[in-house]
Design a protein around this motif. Structure first.
Motif, PDB file in Angstrom:
ATOM      1  N   TYR A 100       0.910   4.140  -2.873  1.00  0.00           N
ATOM      2  CA  TYR A 100       0.688   5.533  -2.498  1.00  0.00           C
ATOM      3  C   TYR A 100       1.822   6.435  -2.974  1.00  0.00           C
ATOM      4  O   TYR A 100       1.585   7.545  -3.452  1.00  0.00           O
ATOM      5  CB  TYR A 100       0.523   5.642  -0.978  1.00  0.00           C
ATOM      6  N   SER A 101       3.047   5.942  -2.885  1.00  0.00           N
ATOM      7  CA  SER A 101       4.194   6.762  -3.288  1.00  0.00           C
ATOM      8  C   SER A 101       4.451   6.726  -4.793  1.00  0.00           C
ATOM      9  O   SER A 101       5.315   7.429  -5.298  1.00  0.00           O
ATOM     10  CB  SER A 101       5.461   6.322  -2.542  1.00  0.00           C
ATOM     11  N   ALA A 135       0.837  -1.213   0.000  1.00  0.00           N
ATOM     12  CA  ALA A 135       0.000   0.000   0.000  1.00  0.00           C
ATOM     13  C   ALA A 135       0.870   1.260   0.000  1.00  0.00           C
ATOM     14  O   ALA A 135       0.576   2.228  -0.730  1.00  0.00           O
ATOM     15  CB  ALA A 135      -0.927  -0.009   1.208  1.00  0.00           C
ATOM     16  N   GLU A 136       1.931   1.264   0.781  1.00  0.00           N
ATOM     17  CA  GLU A 136       2.836   2.422   0.812  1.00  0.00           C
ATOM     18  C   GLU A 136       3.485   2.646  -0.548  1.00  0.00           C
ATOM     19  O   GLU A 136       3.638   3.792  -0.991  1.00  0.00           O
ATOM     20  CB  GLU A 136       3.917   2.226   1.875  1.00  0.00           C
TER      21      GLU A 136
END
Length: 70
Positions: free
Chosen positions: A34-35, A30-31
């Motif tokens: 997102y990035s 997920a990170e």
């Protein structure tokens, strides 16, 4: 997750490790999304699916043994 319900006694430690690995991979995937690091997210999601498959296989093993032995 109730490990005693889903896994053989001898697999509980390994199942717990795999469970935590899955949660860690979910977070990092997920990170990465997102990035905007989609290549990393894709790679992590491959490892995530492997871990989920491992956990499902261990659970199936318990189900099959219980079915065979009543």
């Amino acid at each position: 997750m109730n490990f005693e319900t889903h896994f053989l006694k001898e697999d509980i430690s390994k199942a717990s490790e795999e469970h935590w690995r899955i949660l860690n991979l979910l977070t990092h995937t997920a990170e990465s999304v997102y990035s905007g690091d989609l290549d990393k997210a894709k790679n992590l999601s491959t490892h995530l699916l492997i871990s989920i498959r491992n956990l499902a296989d261990m659970s199936s093993e318990k189900y099959n043994k219980e079915k065979a032995y009543g």
